[in-house]
Design a protein around this motif. Structure first.
Motif, PDB file in Angstrom:
ATOM      1  N   VAL A 197       0.853  -1.181   0.000  1.00  0.00           N
ATOM      2  CA  VAL A 197       0.000   0.000   0.000  1.00  0.00           C
ATOM      3  C   VAL A 197       0.890   1.232   0.000  1.00  0.00           C
ATOM      4  CG1 VAL A 197      -1.645   1.356   1.346  1.00  0.00           C
ATOM      5  CG2 VAL A 197      -1.967  -1.104   1.115  1.00  0.00           C
ATOM      6  N   ALA A 198       0.593   2.171  -0.891  1.00  0.00           N
ATOM      7  CA  ALA A 198       1.323   3.440  -0.951  1.00  0.00           C
ATOM      8  C   ALA A 198       0.524   4.500  -0.201  1.00  0.00           C
ATOM      9  CB  ALA A 198       1.538   3.860  -2.394  1.00  0.00           C
ATOM     10  N   SER A 199       1.219   5.314   0.595  1.00  0.00           N
ATOM     11  CA  SER A 199       0.553   6.324   1.421  1.00  0.00           C
ATOM     12  C   SER A 199       1.261   7.660   1.298  1.00  0.00           C
ATOM     13  CB  SER A 199       0.546   5.910   2.898  1.00  0.00           C
ATOM     14  OG  SER A 199      -0.037   4.640   3.073  1.00  0.00           O
ATOM     15  N   VAL A 200       0.464   8.722   1.329  1.00  0.00           N
ATOM     16  CA  VAL A 200       0.984  10.083   1.481  1.00  0.00           C
ATOM     17  C   VAL A 200       0.640  10.540   2.890  1.00  0.00           C
ATOM     18  CG1 VAL A 200       0.892  12.466   0.672  1.00  0.00           C
ATOM     19  CG2 VAL A 200       0.708  10.588  -0.970  1.00  0.00           C
ATOM     20  N   VAL A 201       1.634  11.009   3.616  1.00  0.00           N
ATOM     21  CA  VAL A 201       1.465  11.374   5.022  1.00  0.00           C
ATOM     22  C   VAL A 201       1.772  12.862   5.190  1.00  0.00           C
ATOM     23  CG1 VAL A 201       2.091  10.822   7.387  1.00  0.00           C
ATOM     24  CG2 VAL A 201       2.238   9.052   5.633  1.00  0.00           C
ATOM     25  N   SER A 202       0.911  13.556   5.917  1.00  0.00           N
ATOM     26  CA  SER A 202       1.102  14.987   6.143  1.00  0.00           C
ATOM     27  C   SER A 202       0.618  15.327   7.552  1.00  0.00           C
ATOM     28  CB  SER A 202       0.340  15.794   5.085  1.00  0.00           C
ATOM     29  OG  SER A 202       0.648  17.180   5.184  1.00  0.00           O
ATOM     30  N   HIS A 203       0.476  16.628   7.821  1.00  0.00           N
ATOM     31  CA  HIS A 203      -0.098  17.041   9.099  1.00  0.00           C
ATOM     32  C   HIS A 203      -1.106  18.147   8.851  1.00  0.00           C
ATOM     33  CE1 HIS A 203       2.564  20.611   9.280  1.00  0.00           C
ATOM     34  NE2 HIS A 203       3.527  19.803   8.890  1.00  0.00           N
ATOM     35  N   ASP A 205      -8.953  17.544   2.530  1.00  0.00           N
ATOM     36  CA  ASP A 205      -8.045  18.111   1.536  1.00  0.00           C
ATOM     37  C   ASP A 205      -7.137  17.040   0.945  1.00  0.00           C
ATOM     38  OD1 ASP A 205      -6.820  20.154   0.044  1.00  0.00           O
ATOM     39  OD2 ASP A 205      -5.198  20.287   1.495  1.00  0.00           O
ATOM     40  N   LEU A 206      -6.727  16.079   1.763  1.00  0.00           N
ATOM     41  CA  LEU A 206      -5.909  14.981   1.235  1.00  0.00           C
ATOM     42  C   LEU A 206      -6.649  14.268   0.116  1.00  0.00           C
ATOM     43  CD1 LEU A 206      -4.332  13.188   4.345  1.00  0.00           C
ATOM     44  CD2 LEU A 206      -3.167  14.595   2.661  1.00  0.00           C
ATOM     45  N   ARG A 207      -7.948  14.026   0.337  1.00  0.00           N
ATOM     46  CA  ARG A 207      -8.731  13.312  -0.676  1.00  0.00           C
ATOM     47  C   ARG A 207      -8.863  14.126  -1.957  1.00  0.00           C
ATOM     48  NH1 ARG A 207     -15.072  11.357  -0.155  1.00  0.00           N
ATOM     49  NH2 ARG A 207     -15.274  10.619  -2.309  1.00  0.00           N
ATOM     50  N   SER A 208      -9.163  15.399  -1.826  1.00  0.00           N
ATOM     51  CA  SER A 208      -9.418  16.204  -3.017  1.00  0.00           C
ATOM     52  C   SER A 208      -8.147  16.622  -3.741  1.00  0.00           C
ATOM     53  CB  SER A 208     -10.232  17.448  -2.629  1.00  0.00           C
ATOM     54  OG  SER A 208      -9.509  18.234  -1.690  1.00  0.00           O
ATOM     55  N   ALA A 209      -7.099  16.945  -2.984  1.00  0.00           N
ATOM     56  CA  ALA A 209      -5.890  17.498  -3.606  1.00  0.00           C
ATOM     57  C   ALA A 209      -4.840  16.447  -3.932  1.00  0.00           C
ATOM     58  CB  ALA A 209      -5.285  18.564  -2.680  1.00  0.00           C
ATOM     59  N   LEU A 210      -4.706  15.429  -3.086  1.00  0.00           N
ATOM     60  CA  LEU A 210      -3.589  14.504  -3.254  1.00  0.00           C
ATOM     61  C   LEU A 210      -3.988  13.131  -3.772  1.00  0.00           C
ATOM     62  CD1 LEU A 210      -1.456  15.303  -0.073  1.00  0.00           C
ATOM     63  CD2 LEU A 210      -1.507  16.442  -2.288  1.00  0.00           C
TER      64      LEU A 210
END
Length: 616
Positions: free
Chosen positions: A316-322, A330-335
């Motif tokens: 599984v590939a993940s993008v992690v932020s804060h 925003d993660l869903r819409s932008a990334l």
């Protein structure tokens, strides 16, 4: 053997210890316990007394196990303290090489991290948890602390629901057992303890929703402020089983020999996006079931329209932020769109990758352990050393091996190899298959990889510099070129113990052209042939500077090369010119210096195979 060491896997996320098989090798289980306690310790180090308390073993047993691991260069002793050593990473490297995913997909993950300026990770399923196999982190004041090899509980992560979407009833039962036995997640040292309990049904709903959506979100489940979004990476088709290296037992989901809902997600997405009225009704019904926590029925409904064309979830590939940078919506819409595009490219890479080409297996291991036993006597635990060498039989093109193949690769008898495999299976490090082969599991990464994955070149070099300075009684140092290429920067040093010696502190910068260290580093640059001095350094493989930088100061340096053969640093010996001629210096010091560089390079090759090794 004390109760808390009867199952070396018990403290690595397992819920209930199993009885030790009669044929298990007790010293091997104890050695695994020692390595795991060191892995969990801050900085990968414990005193001998602390190790005795952590394992519950007798001090004499701990001393013998540590002596054996030190002989294997898996740990090093610094006074009374035991430190994990970079060579131990060859065990985790064997799993990662057999898996092939880091080698094939890490470049895509790194590129996505650069594009988004966010941390990106790859993870595989490990029983009812997830374990990282690659990390591309951003260097910020607020940055991600997770490391390659870290194990997290599935329910507190974004990748977890995507793996859980394919769990069997037996898998869910084990998950419930673990949750009951460890409500605070104390068995997951990479995480802060859970402060507030969450209902099991909530995670079941998240898993059902992940099966429908094909992605999952972590909205501050691990700790406040941390958010992540994940998408599964699927192998092409459904035939990419353990022996291919794509899914060499990545846990209950992939290693169990069933696709476990692999087509369900694709079917749900296809129906949702195609305007299919019947499919849309199926999805709506599945969502209703998901709200009720029925994962199995949600998968069945979601996959009713299209089960073709999807393969196993291999990672599984993940993008992690804060939350100061991105909210969860925003993660869903932008990334999410860019993450999905990167995952599609990863899946294309898997589809077009050539078959794994097996390299030569390790040779002479049984002979080496036998010779070590003769030399060290009872202080060398031969059954521990031989048992650990079994793990190194695996690798790229050798993801699944029979007992005979393992015995042949290691030089062990079939009986010895079999008992080692029984022990490793009990410890959760290998898994058998119906075709009578064995494969490494992600749990091998629990043997030192998390702390060692952050090892820097100065940390690798320091003990070797100290040993070198002790042998030649002169100061030794490691340096790298500055970003401009005009200066060198000292990154590690060891004093020679003389009244008059070179005393340069770490961080000091000097002109590169006027130092032996600098000339060795400059000689590897493409334009070095234009300089007669640098051309000679390149040809001879060392540089000698005699009283050019400072009166009375003489230094000789040799390069340190990485896995690709690039010069990334240099080591030197500095002394007063009155201690012999330049010829005597080269005769006495240069062989020792080259031996030290060889040792540093050997550990750098192991540490840098799947992990980035910082040079400063």
């Amino acid at each position: 053997m004390p109760a808390n060491t009867t199952n070396a896997a018990a403290r690595d996320g397992a819920a209930v210890p199993d009885a030790v098989p009669d044929e298990a090798v007790a010293p091997l289980l104890r050695g695994i316990a020692v390595l795991r306690r060191l892995t969990e310790a801050d900085g990968g180090a414990l005193s001998l007394s602390a190790l005795e308390r952590a394992t519950g073993l007798a001090r004499s047993t701990v001393d013998r196990l540590v002596a054996t691991l030190a002989r294997m260069d898996y740990v090093r002793l610094d006074g009374r303290d035991v430190h994990l050593a970079p060579r131990l990473m060859e065990l985790g490297n064997a799993y990662l090489a057999a898996l092939r995913l880091p080698a094939l997909l890490a470049g895509r993950a790194d590129a996505l991290a650069d594009e988004l300026d966010e941390s990106v990770s790859l993870a595989v399923g490990d029983r009812d948890g997830i374990r990282f196999i690659h990390q591309a982190t951003r260097r910020r004041a607020m940055s991600l602390s997770f490391r390659i090899g870290d194990l997290l509980p599935a329910e507190r992560t974004a990748p977890g629901p995507l793996f859980a979407a394919g769990w069997t009833p037996a898998d869910w039962h084990r998950w419930h057992e673990r949750r009951t036995a460890d409500p605070r997640d104390d068995r997951f040292p990479a995480l802060p303890p859970r402060e507030h309990a969450s209902a099991d049904a909530e995670f079941e709903r998240r898993a059902a929703r992940a099966a429908l959506d094909g992605w999952a979100l972590d909205d501050q489940l691990i700790e406040p402020g941390l958010v992540a979004i994940s998408v599964p990476v699927r192998a092409p088709g459904t035939g990419w089983a353990r022996g291919t290296g794509w899914a060499a037992d990545t846990g209950w989901t992939v290693g169990a020999g069933e696709v476990a809902g692999a087509g369900d997600v694709a079917g749900a997405r296809d129906m949702a996006g195609a305007g299919d009225v019947e499919g849309a009704a199926d999805v709506a019904g599945a969502r209703e079931m998901a709200g009720a926590g029925d994962v199995a029925r949600a998968r069945e409904a979601a996959g009713a329209g299209d089960m073709a064309g999807a393969g196993e979830v291999v990672c599984v590939a993940s993008v992690v932020s804060h939350t100061s940078r991105h909210t969860a919506p925003d993660l869903r819409s932008a990334l999410l769109p860019r993450l999905r595009a990167a995952v599609a490219a990863m899946e294309d890479d898997l589809r077009t990758a050539p078959p794994a080409q097996p390299g030569p297996p390790p040779a002479g291991l049984a002979v080496w352990t036998g010779a070590s036993k003769q030399e060290l006597g009872r202080e060398f635990v031969e059954s521990l050393a031989r048992g650990l060498t079994v793990l190194t039989a695996f690798g790229e093109g050798r993801a699944a091996l029979t007992l005979t193949e393992i015995a042949r690769a290691t030089g062990l008898t079939r009986a010895s190899a079999r008992r080692a495999l029984i022990t490793h299976e009990h410890a959760g490090l290998v898994a058998p298959a119906p075709d009578r082969t064995y494969a490494l599991t992600p749990r091998v990464l629990s043997l030192g990889i998390p702390p060692l994955s952050r090892t820097s070149l100065p940390e690798i070099a320091q003990p070797h510099l100290t040993a070198l300075a002790g042998r030649v009684h002169e100061s030794a140092a490691l340096a790298v070129l500055s970003d401009t290429g005009d200066e060198i920067q000292y990154t590690a040093r060891a004093a020679g113990g003389r009244v008059l010696s070179a005393r340069v502190t770490v961080g000091t910068r000097l002109p590169a052209h006027a130092t032996a260290l600098g000339r060795v580093l400059l000689a590897d640059r493409p334009d070095a042939t234009a300089s007669p001095v640098l051309r000679r350094v390149r040809e001879e493989g060392h540089a000698l500077v005699d009283e050019e930088l400072e009166a009375g100061l003489r230094a000789v340096a040799v390069p340190v090369r990485d896995r690709a053969g690039r010069v990334v640093a240099a080591v030197n010996i500095a002394m007063h010119a009155a201690r012999g001629t330049t010829e005597e210096c080269l005769t006495r010091v240069l062989p020792e210096l080259r031996h030290t560089a060889d040792l540093v390079e050997a550990e750098l090759r192991v540490a840098g195979r799947f992990c980035r090794v910082a040079v400063v």
